[in-house]
Design a protein around this motif. Structure first.
Motif, PDB file in Angstrom:
ATOM      1  N   LYS A  30       1.132   6.704  -7.006  1.00  0.00           N
ATOM      2  CA  LYS A  30       0.232   7.736  -7.460  1.00  0.00           C
ATOM      3  C   LYS A  30       0.790   9.017  -7.219  1.00  0.00           C
ATOM      4  CE  LYS A  30      -3.567   4.426  -6.637  1.00  0.00           C
ATOM      5  NZ  LYS A  30      -4.878   4.120  -6.069  1.00  0.00           N
ATOM      6  N   HIS A  31       1.892   9.403  -6.254  1.00  0.00           N
ATOM      7  CA  HIS A  31       2.172  10.722  -6.315  1.00  0.00           C
ATOM      8  C   HIS A  31       3.024  11.008  -7.531  1.00  0.00           C
ATOM      9  CE1 HIS A  31       5.564  13.363  -4.893  1.00  0.00           C
ATOM     10  NE2 HIS A  31       4.334  13.947  -4.514  1.00  0.00           N
ATOM     11  N   LYS A  32       3.737   9.745  -7.695  1.00  0.00           N
ATOM     12  CA  LYS A  32       4.838   9.978  -8.697  1.00  0.00           C
ATOM     13  C   LYS A  32       4.177  10.175 -10.145  1.00  0.00           C
ATOM     14  CE  LYS A  32       8.859   7.496 -10.823  1.00  0.00           C
ATOM     15  NZ  LYS A  32       8.263   6.345 -11.740  1.00  0.00           N
ATOM     16  N   ASP A  43      -6.112   9.166  -2.131  1.00  0.00           N
ATOM     17  CA  ASP A  43      -6.369   7.635  -2.891  1.00  0.00           C
ATOM     18  C   ASP A  43      -7.885   7.377  -2.430  1.00  0.00           C
ATOM     19  OD1 ASP A  43      -5.925   5.518  -3.822  1.00  0.00           O
ATOM     20  OD2 ASP A  43      -4.956   4.442  -1.875  1.00  0.00           O
ATOM     21  N   MET A  44      -8.594   7.559  -3.555  1.00  0.00           N
ATOM     22  CA  MET A  44     -10.090   7.186  -3.377  1.00  0.00           C
ATOM     23  C   MET A  44     -10.114   5.623  -3.719  1.00  0.00           C
ATOM     24  SD  MET A  44     -11.798   9.941  -2.498  1.00  0.00           S
ATOM     25  CE  MET A  44     -13.358  10.071  -3.110  1.00  0.00           C
ATOM     26  N   THR A 100      -6.314  -0.142  -6.795  1.00  0.00           N
ATOM     27  CA  THR A 100      -6.536   0.043  -8.436  1.00  0.00           C
ATOM     28  C   THR A 100      -5.654   1.434  -8.861  1.00  0.00           C
ATOM     29  OG1 THR A 100      -8.199   2.098  -8.644  1.00  0.00           O
ATOM     30  CG2 THR A 100      -9.092   0.060  -8.035  1.00  0.00           C
ATOM     31  N   GLY A 101      -5.451   1.531 -10.292  1.00  0.00           N
ATOM     32  CA  GLY A 101      -4.553   2.322 -10.578  1.00  0.00           C
ATOM     33  C   GLY A 101      -5.044   3.920 -10.704  1.00  0.00           C
ATOM     34  N   HIS A 102      -6.168   4.087  -9.983  1.00  0.00           N
ATOM     35  CA  HIS A 102      -6.820   5.477 -10.352  1.00  0.00           C
ATOM     36  C   HIS A 102      -6.415   6.176  -9.203  1.00  0.00           C
ATOM     37  CE1 HIS A 102      -9.663   4.108 -13.526  1.00  0.00           C
ATOM     38  NE2 HIS A 102     -10.034   3.018 -12.529  1.00  0.00           N
ATOM     39  N   TYR A 118       0.785  -1.141  -0.092  1.00  0.00           N
ATOM     40  CA  TYR A 118      -0.015  -0.061  -0.004  1.00  0.00           C
ATOM     41  C   TYR A 118       1.001   1.230   0.100  1.00  0.00           C
ATOM     42  CZ  TYR A 118      -3.879   3.024   0.690  1.00  0.00           C
ATOM     43  OH  TYR A 118      -4.847   4.230   0.689  1.00  0.00           O
ATOM     44  N   GLU A 119       1.871   1.235   0.630  1.00  0.00           N
ATOM     45  CA  GLU A 119       2.785   2.360   0.769  1.00  0.00           C
ATOM     46  C   GLU A 119       3.350   2.465  -0.572  1.00  0.00           C
ATOM     47  OE1 GLU A 119       3.410   4.595   3.184  1.00  0.00           O
ATOM     48  OE2 GLU A 119       1.859   3.501   4.023  1.00  0.00           O
TER      49      GLU A 119
END
Ligand code: SAH
Length: 457
Positions: free
Chosen positions: A101-103, A440-441, A445-447, A94-95
């Motif tokens: 996602k940030h990147k 992170d909603m 997933t990649g969203h 998860y980390e």
């Protein structure tokens, strides 16, 4: 080899090291600069890959063997992770997901928007990133005379039967299993999309986290639903927290889930939920954020960026059932919301009343057409909030926003690529992005969802 020929051949096995992941979670490796996309590969991993498809500028491979594992690799808890298209990142810690996602947001803003001087904060994640979804939409079909309900196998329209989904609320799983059992018992046929025959097309379930209420929507091909009475009675008996049972009729040959007609079979037309202190009535076809915990995080950030003192006129474009609007209305002078789905606007109006909020007005229409109309009426917003669907804002809407000269814009986005495009437009027309906050909603997933704060230059 000529300059343009790809440096790999179909069916050959090669050794690669993954450098990156795509937005849909595939590993990216490069051979002499030629990118290969390989499902399951993680950055830093060395692996053997079989080339399965070769295109001019990129190719696809199959992961055969990982020789050096990433320290971020974890065992996906879901047994069907590899076959279901729903989650893309269960094999990443998860980390690792939050960092990725940030990147992704940073890189997309830079690549598409040319935005490199704006702080992108670390992704706000969940304490427990499982079983977070409040809404399940499961396709129903027939296979060899048996009713099945589950998910579409990747890149196909074949339904694979499923019993449990690790990102869904437990009650949603329970309802789907029960409907499946009852449909079989009462002779209700699943819908076969190849021949456009059968009855039950989808089961849609919504669970309201803060009231525990459930809504069950049965999407059928026609009006007819055999043994309707028995079915409704059984659902009520077995699920005491069901508050609404609804039938939606979709006679069209289409992938779109809902049809135009919705009828209440039993109970209420809506279920109720809370976000913070505000109560919301939600009807079958209205958009409502799927991750209730993170919705609060997202809206709190939007509210913070709106910097309201009680004196502001605010526009909430793409307002859905008025969730953000009502959040803002508590701290603003007046809020105007616009939304394209009529049922959602009815919900928004009802929600304002439900919470005794009198300074929020809602209009049905396309935001790109209503905004210019508001402007022509002399509306001068101090703050504009937009929360468009994946395709981002219409250019006409961006143009109107610029002409309205608000002090601040808060842009909520579920697609970094269109966000980057729109922030670039706004930067070229006098609005500087101050900060971007990924939230992170959609864990696993990649969203990725972002809230951005812009000010007039
Ligand atoms: N802000 C809301 C909804 C966001 S989802 C929330 O957080 O719940 C985006 C919404 O935009 C959906 O409700 C969708 O129906 C609506 N929409 C899509 N295209 C639109 C358009 N052109 N004009 C207005 N609303 C639109």
């Amino acid at each position: 080899m000529t300059k343009h020929q790809p440096p790999v051949n179909k069916n050959e096995t090669i050794h690669v090291t993954f450098e990156d992941i795509t937005h849909d979670g595939a590993g990216v490796a490069k051979k002499n600069g030629y990118p290969l996309f390989v499902k399951g590969g993680l950055p830093g991993e060395a692996a053997e890959v079989k080339v399965v498809q070769v295109k001019k500028n990129y190719g696809f491979g199959r992961l055969m063997k990982i020789n050096e594992e990433s320290s971020e690799r974890v065992e996906p808890p879901c047994p069907i992770f590899n076959r279901c298209g729903g989650c893309q990142l269960q094999h990443l810690s998860y980390e690792g997901q939050l960092a990725y996602k940030h990147k992704q947001v940073e890189e997309t803003l830079s690549r598409i928007g040319g935005i490199t001087d704006v702080p992108v904060h670390p992704t706000l994640g969940m304490n427990d990133p499982w079983r977070y979804r409040n809404k399940s939409q499961v396709p129903v079909g027939e296979q060899r005379g048996d009713l099945v309900a589950g998910f579409y196998a990747e890149r196909s329209h074949q339904i694979v039967d499923m019993e449990s989904c690790v990102i869904q609320h437990e009650d949603n799983d329970k309802v789907v299993q029960l409907v499946k059992k009852l449909a079989k018992q009462y002779g209700i046929r699943g819908y076969d999309d190849r021949i456009h025959k059968g009855t039950l097309r989808h089961v849609v379930v919504r669970h309201a986290k803060h009231t525990d209420e459930l809504m069950v929507v049965l999407v059928t091909k026609g009006k007819e639903l055999p043994n309707k009475k028995n079915l409704i009675e059984a659902l009520q008996n077995e699920l005491p927290n069901v508050k609404s049972i609804v039938q939606n009729i979709n006679p069209k040959r289409t992938n779109v889930i809902f049809g135009d007609r919705t009828e209440v079979l039993w109970g209420e037309e809506v279920i109720h939920d809370f976000i913070g202190d505000i109560q919301f009535a939600i009807s079958a076809r209205s958009f409502y954020q799927v991750n209730p915990d993170q919705t609060k995080v997202l809206y709190d950030k939007a509210l913070e960026y709106a910097q309201l003192t009680g004196k502001e006129t605010v526009i909430d474009a793409y307002c859905g059932i008025g969730t953000i609007s009502l959040f803002l209305a508590q701290k603003a002078k007046q809020v105007y919301g616009v939304e394209i789905v009529p049922e959602a606007v009815s919900d928004a109006k009802r929600n304002a009343k439900l919470n005794h909020i009198e300074n929020a007005d809602f209009v049905v229409g396309e935001a790109e057409n209503i905004m210019p109309w508001w402007q022509a009426q002399g509306l001068h917003p101090d703050v504009i909030v937009v929360d468009p669907p994946r395709k981002g804002c219409d250019e006409k809407l961006l143009e109107t926003m610029v002409n309205m000269k608000p002090d601040r814009i808060v842009y909520v986005s579920c697609n970094p690529a269109t966000l980057a495009r729109d922030l670039k437009y706004l930067a070229e027309h006098g609005f500087k992005t101050q900060e971007v906050q990924p939230v992170d909603m959609f864990p696993q997933t990649g969203h990725v969802e972002c809230v951005s704060w812009l000010v007039k230059k």
